[in-house]
Design a protein around this motif. Sequence first.
Motif, short mmCIF file in Angstrom:
data_model
loop_
_atom_site.label_atom_id
_atom_site.label_comp_id
_atom_site.label_asym_id
_atom_site.label_seq_id
_atom_site.Cartn_x
_atom_site.Cartn_y
_atom_site.Cartn_z
N GLY A 1 0.81 -1.21 0.00
CA GLY A 1 0.00 0.00 0.00
C GLY A 1 0.85 1.26 0.00
N GLY A 2 0.20 2.38 0.29
CA GLY A 2 0.86 3.67 0.21
C GLY A 2 2.04 3.82 1.15
N PHE A 3 1.89 3.36 2.40
CA PHE A 3 2.98 3.60 3.35
C PHE A 3 4.26 2.88 2.94
CE2 PHE A 3 5.61 2.79 7.03
CZ PHE A 3 5.85 4.10 7.42
N HIS A 4 4.15 1.62 2.57
CA HIS A 4 5.36 0.90 2.12
C HIS A 4 6.01 1.63 0.96
CE1 HIS A 4 8.07 -2.08 0.50
NE2 HIS A 4 7.39 -2.06 -0.63
N ARG A 5 5.21 2.11 0.04
CA ARG A 5 5.76 2.73 -1.16
C ARG A 5 6.34 4.12 -0.88
NH1 ARG A 5 1.78 2.93 -5.63
NH2 ARG A 5 0.09 2.83 -4.11
N ALA A 6 5.90 4.76 0.22
CA ALA A 6 6.49 6.05 0.61
C ALA A 6 7.68 5.88 1.54
CB ALA A 6 5.42 6.90 1.32
N HIS A 7 7.88 4.66 2.04
CA HIS A 7 8.88 4.46 3.08
C HIS A 7 9.95 3.45 2.66
CE1 HIS A 7 10.40 3.71 7.21
NE2 HIS A 7 10.07 4.97 7.39
N GLU A 8 9.73 2.18 2.92
CA GLU A 8 10.77 1.18 2.63
C GLU A 8 11.15 1.16 1.16
OE1 GLU A 8 11.31 -3.66 2.42
OE2 GLU A 8 9.80 -2.87 3.79
N ALA A 9 10.17 1.20 0.27
CA ALA A 9 10.48 1.18 -1.17
C ALA A 9 11.23 2.45 -1.58
CB ALA A 9 9.20 1.03 -1.99
N THR B 1 9.62 -8.41 4.73
CA THR B 1 9.13 -7.26 5.49
C THR B 1 7.61 -7.19 5.41
OG1 THR B 1 9.52 -5.81 3.57
CG2 THR B 1 11.26 -5.94 5.22
N LEU B 2 7.02 -6.52 6.41
CA LEU B 2 5.56 -6.53 6.56
C LEU B 2 5.01 -5.13 6.82
CD1 LEU B 2 5.31 -9.43 9.22
CD2 LEU B 2 5.32 -9.71 6.73
N THR B 3 3.96 -4.74 6.08
CA THR B 3 3.06 -3.68 6.52
C THR B 3 1.65 -4.26 6.37
OG1 THR B 3 3.21 -2.67 4.30
CG2 THR B 3 4.46 -1.63 6.05
N ILE B 4 1.19 -4.89 7.44
CA ILE B 4 -0.10 -5.60 7.41
C ILE B 4 -1.11 -4.93 8.34
CG2 ILE B 4 0.87 -7.82 6.69
CD1 ILE B 4 0.91 -8.67 9.63
N ILE C 1 12.63 -11.60 9.39
CA ILE C 1 11.25 -11.12 9.22
C ILE C 1 11.16 -9.78 9.93
CG2 ILE C 1 8.82 -11.54 9.74
CD1 ILE C 1 9.43 -14.55 9.53
N GLN C 2 10.89 -8.73 9.17
CA GLN C 2 10.97 -7.37 9.71
C GLN C 2 9.62 -6.67 9.58
OE1 GLN C 2 13.81 -4.86 7.73
NE2 GLN C 2 13.51 -3.16 9.15
N SER C 3 9.00 -6.39 10.73
CA SER C 3 7.74 -5.63 10.72
C SER C 3 8.03 -4.15 10.50
CB SER C 3 7.01 -5.81 12.05
OG SER C 3 5.92 -4.90 12.14
N CYS C 4 7.21 -3.52 9.67
CA CYS C 4 7.28 -2.07 9.47
C CYS C 4 5.94 -1.43 9.84
CB CYS C 4 7.61 -1.75 8.01
SG CYS C 4 9.20 -2.40 7.45
N ASP C 5 5.25 -2.02 10.82
CA ASP C 5 3.95 -1.50 11.26
C ASP C 5 4.09 -0.67 12.53
OD1 ASP C 5 1.74 -2.41 9.48
OD2 ASP C 5 2.63 -4.37 9.87
N MET D 1 11.17 1.39 14.10
CA MET D 1 10.25 2.53 14.19
C MET D 1 10.18 3.18 12.82
SD MET D 1 10.11 6.09 14.34
CE MET D 1 11.13 7.07 15.42
N VAL D 2 8.97 3.30 12.29
CA VAL D 2 8.77 3.84 10.95
C VAL D 2 7.94 5.11 11.04
CG1 VAL D 2 8.95 1.61 9.77
CG2 VAL D 2 6.74 2.33 10.66
N ASP D 3 8.29 6.11 10.24
CA ASP D 3 7.61 7.40 10.39
C ASP D 3 7.61 8.17 9.08
OD1 ASP D 3 6.42 9.69 11.31
OD2 ASP D 3 7.94 10.16 12.82
N ARG D 4 6.45 8.31 8.50
CA ARG D 4 6.21 9.23 7.39
C ARG D 4 4.71 9.33 7.17
NH1 ARG D 4 9.57 9.55 1.68
NH2 ARG D 4 9.68 11.81 1.79
#
Length: 498
Positions: free
Chosen positions: A39-47, A132-135, A189-193, A231-234
């Motif tokens: 979704g949007g957050f992964h594409r604005a952050h990790e990607a 990696t996960l944003t679920i 296995i890395q959570s990004c939530d 910790m993820v932030d955007r």
Amino acid sequence: MEHLIKLNQKNLAEVAKNISCPTYDRSKVKAGIVHVGIGGFHRAHEAFYTDQLLHDSGNKDWGICGVALLDFDTKIYNTLKEQDGLYTLVIKELDGTLTRRVIGSIVECLYAPENPMQVIEKMASPDIKIITLTITEGGYNYNEATEAFDFDNPQIQYDLEHTYAPKTIFGYLTQALKHRQQNDLAVTIQSCDNIKGNGDLAKRMLMSYVEKAEPELMPWIEANVSFPNSMVDRITPATSPVDISNLNASTGIDDAWPVVCEPFHQWVIEDEFKAGRPAWETVGARFVEDVDPFEKMKLTLLNAGHTVLGVLGALRGCSTIDEAVHNKDIRAFLKLYMDLEVTPTLSDLDGVDLDKYKETLLHRFGNIYMKDQIDRICSESSAKFPIFVLPTVNAQLTHDKHVDFAALVVAAWAIYSLGKDENQQDLIIKDVMHDALAKQALLAKDNPAVFLELESIFGKLKTSETFVNAFTKAYKAISENGIEHSVISWNKSALKHG
């Protein structure tokens, strides 16, 4: 624009005449990461971080294979598939200017419901070093009341019966790890939530499932799989049709699903990787031994701040977060909440200027160009309150300290759950617990404390006389006098008593 250029790999050279594009050879990039939840957050952050790394580094082993896990994800999968994983990131600067660039780090896309085994095999591939996960907060199948994995979830029961055609992340990971065990392939296995201790929680929930599904796998996972916290932030609002049409008109590029975000971004990660990792630190990420202080600060200030603005703003009739924070009384309420109730719980933060961080948050929330929809912020609040707001409540109660502001926010949520704002306009409520929330909200009209009986959300909070009294007082104030009058009253009372 009369003629739009479709964004895809074939047209990338043409697209690059109008907008910043990947300069690396995407055909030589190999997927070393599987990411679930594109979704949007992964594409604005990790990607985004990974795209920067691919630009700056000669190492092309860290492309991303994006997995759309749910039936609901059909549209994003089809869009990215048609665009060869390419999309435009639109950064909305505080002065209103737009920074636009095409991101190329997603080099493969898979749709899990269509071919579950293909996803399992990809996760098990020797090329893949990190999953990696944003679920979302609710995706971890965690029961707040029991603090345990929810085996009553019908989808979990389905996965236990349908080993090679699962529906949840737990079914997929278990089978992929089983394959990796057979080939002795360690993995991270890395959570990004947005969850405090997100890696710890991911491990605990997965191991609960594995213990029932494939118990013999547990020792191997303990020895060969790491789960770093991060910790993820955007701030990344939902992309609107206006965002799409403005991009298309201003660039001549046909991008069906760009991502919009703020300029600020932060990623703090525990450096615990079993099979190697990208050098994300060279493009702005920070690797640390203990991410907990950073997580706690962000979840209880930024994420909780969003929730405060969302719920209070929704009742007031606001439609966007910037509209809510520019209401001077709501803004003052949020600042007092952060100062009086959250900050005392963050005393273990060394080397962090909390006052500066809180001031920065108010500026970020107030970005008038973001138009972050309150509907988005309030969605799935049943999963957010236990993570963003209630830890502050419980910490304050432990030390017999101030909880009046949090109590008003929870009371506002109870009234919000009735489905109408103060102008009697319908609220759009998206929550997996919508029916249960609506039922308790109706009962709460006669006895407000009944709302706190939702144990999966509030745990044992209903047994706290201090909080029940504060919540009941706040509920009655909002019901009788409205949200704005109540907010002003709470602000004045706090300032009066210092």
